[in-house]
Motif scaffolding. Structure first.
Motif, PDB file in Angstrom:
ATOM      1  N   UNK A 262       0.877  -1.079   0.028  1.00  0.00           N
ATOM      2  CA  UNK A 262       0.050  -0.094  -0.043  1.00  0.00           C
ATOM      3  C   UNK A 262       0.891   1.179   0.131  1.00  0.00           C
ATOM      4  N   UNK A 263       1.953   1.398   0.873  1.00  0.00           N
ATOM      5  CA  UNK A 263       2.773   2.485   1.019  1.00  0.00           C
ATOM      6  C   UNK A 263       3.517   2.642  -0.422  1.00  0.00           C
ATOM      7  N   UNK A 264       4.072   1.641  -0.968  1.00  0.00           N
ATOM      8  CA  UNK A 264       4.614   1.598  -2.418  1.00  0.00           C
ATOM      9  C   UNK A 264       3.380   2.112  -3.703  1.00  0.00           C
TER      10      UNK A 264
ATOM     11  N   UNK B 261      11.099  -4.339   0.164  1.00  0.00           N
ATOM     12  CA  UNK B 261      10.779  -3.642  -1.160  1.00  0.00           C
ATOM     13  C   UNK B 261      11.275  -4.267  -2.394  1.00  0.00           C
ATOM     14  N   UNK B 262      10.490  -4.659  -3.406  1.00  0.00           N
ATOM     15  CA  UNK B 262      10.969  -5.236  -4.919  1.00  0.00           C
ATOM     16  C   UNK B 262      12.189  -4.428  -5.330  1.00  0.00           C
ATOM     17  N   UNK B 263      12.858  -5.200  -6.251  1.00  0.00           N
ATOM     18  CA  UNK B 263      13.588  -4.548  -7.055  1.00  0.00           C
ATOM     19  C   UNK B 263      13.282  -3.437  -7.910  1.00  0.00           C
TER      20      UNK B 263
ATOM     21  N   UNK C 231       8.150   2.967  -7.179  1.00  0.00           N
ATOM     22  CA  UNK C 231       8.559   1.568  -7.993  1.00  0.00           C
ATOM     23  C   UNK C 231       8.618   1.978  -9.546  1.00  0.00           C
ATOM     24  N   UNK C 232      10.103   2.052  -9.823  1.00  0.00           N
ATOM     25  CA  UNK C 232      10.349   2.647 -11.092  1.00  0.00           C
ATOM     26  C   UNK C 232       9.798   2.119 -12.437  1.00  0.00           C
TER      27      UNK C 232
ATOM     28  N   UNK D 267       3.206   4.242 -15.998  1.00  0.00           N
ATOM     29  CA  UNK D 267       1.941   5.313 -15.927  1.00  0.00           C
ATOM     30  C   UNK D 267       2.277   6.548 -16.420  1.00  0.00           C
ATOM     31  N   UNK D 268       3.388   7.259 -15.959  1.00  0.00           N
ATOM     32  CA  UNK D 268       3.869   8.379 -16.542  1.00  0.00           C
ATOM     33  C   UNK D 268       3.453   8.834 -18.055  1.00  0.00           C
ATOM     34  N   UNK D 269       4.059   7.604 -18.812  1.00  0.00           N
ATOM     35  CA  UNK D 269       4.253   7.850 -20.352  1.00  0.00           C
ATOM     36  C   UNK D 269       2.947   8.341 -21.031  1.00  0.00           C
TER      37      UNK D 269
END
Length: 263
Positions: A47-49, A204-206, A213-214, A220-222
């Motif tokens: 949720x925080x991520x 956290x995941x990689x 989360x990159x 999403x930003x694209x």
């Protein structure tokens, strides 16, 4: 396939922001929570991520929105300058609170927020413009509350700022434009705070930078910004009240689902 899902989330979030006049965070956060569940991200940080990543994407989409409103001369920058300090402090406090809360409690809170916004939009509830804008201390205090809850739930603050400014007899076009301008400090400070708050967290995941989360951020930003423009164009042709009722129904379902899963 997950990247395609992130692109789709960005498109839907941008479209909803343009169509309904609310931040895409109300779409992004639930979608990311579902994606993170599929990726087996630890429930304690999912949720925080999702909230941190949502705020990071709002930075990208809000820049174009603020620029467009500024060109139209609708942003009340004097009001913004008084709201912004409170917003910045509120955002930091909101991120700290979200970090301290368990994922379950944060899910419950987000579900409740969705239900409140659903009722507000679905029933067309709007505060009567019964007062004037307060002075510096009043606006800074209002900014504190707006920033706090926006950062907790990963939204740009439009669902809070617009009703408040309307209540203070601010013209609707100015309220929407000033709200958009307020979304920028919410997103910038919120993203930076989430990056710091989650830095080095073992669960956290990689490809995570703190609670951002990159891969999801890029996907999403694209598409969120161009689809926001498309949503705005569609909003000119479709029935506003009916659109808001449909989106309110969606939020009702999402909010109820979040609450039921957390109980």
């Amino acid at each position: 396939m997950i990247l395609l899902i992130y692109l789709a989330v960005g498109a839907v979030a941008g479209l909803s922001a343009g169509l309904f006049g609310v931040g895409g965070g109300l779409i992004i956060v639930p979608a990311l929570v579902a994606c993170f569940s599929f990726l087996s991200v630890a429930p304690d940080v999912a949720m925080q991520l999702a909230v941190g990543t949502s705020l990071a994407t709002i930075v990208v989409t809000s820049v174009g929105s603020v620029r467009a409103h500024h060109k139209l001369g609708n942003v009340d920058w004097s009001c913004w300058r008084l709201l912004a300090p409170g917003i910045a402090v509120g955002v930091v406090c909101g991120v700290m609170t979200a970090t301290l809360l368990s994922g379950r409690i944060l899910q419950l809170a987000f579900g409740g927020f969705c239900l409140i916004v659903a009722i507000y939009m679905g029933l067309g509830v709007a505060p009567k413009p019964s007062r004037q804008l307060p002075g510096g201390r009043g606006l800074t205090s209002a900014g504190l509350g707006i920033g706090y809850f926006s950062a907790m739930f990963g939204v740009g603050g439009g669902s809070l700022t617009v009703p408040y400014l309307s209540w203070c007899n601010v013209r609707m076009q100015t309220a929407v434009a000033t709200s958009a301008a307020c979304g920028l400090p919410i997103a910038i400070v919120g993203s930076a705070s989430n990056l710091v708050a989650g830095f080095g967290h073992s669960a956290l995941p990689a490809y995570s930078f703190g609670f951002i989360y990159l891969p999801a951020f890029i996907g999403i930003a694209l598409l969120s910004a161009p689809f926001a423009k498309l949503g705005a164009l569609l909003a000119q042709r479709l029935s506003g009240p009916r659109l808001k009722q449909c989106f309110a129904l969606f939020l009702l379902v999402v909010g109820s689902q979040f609450i039921l899963e957390a109980l």
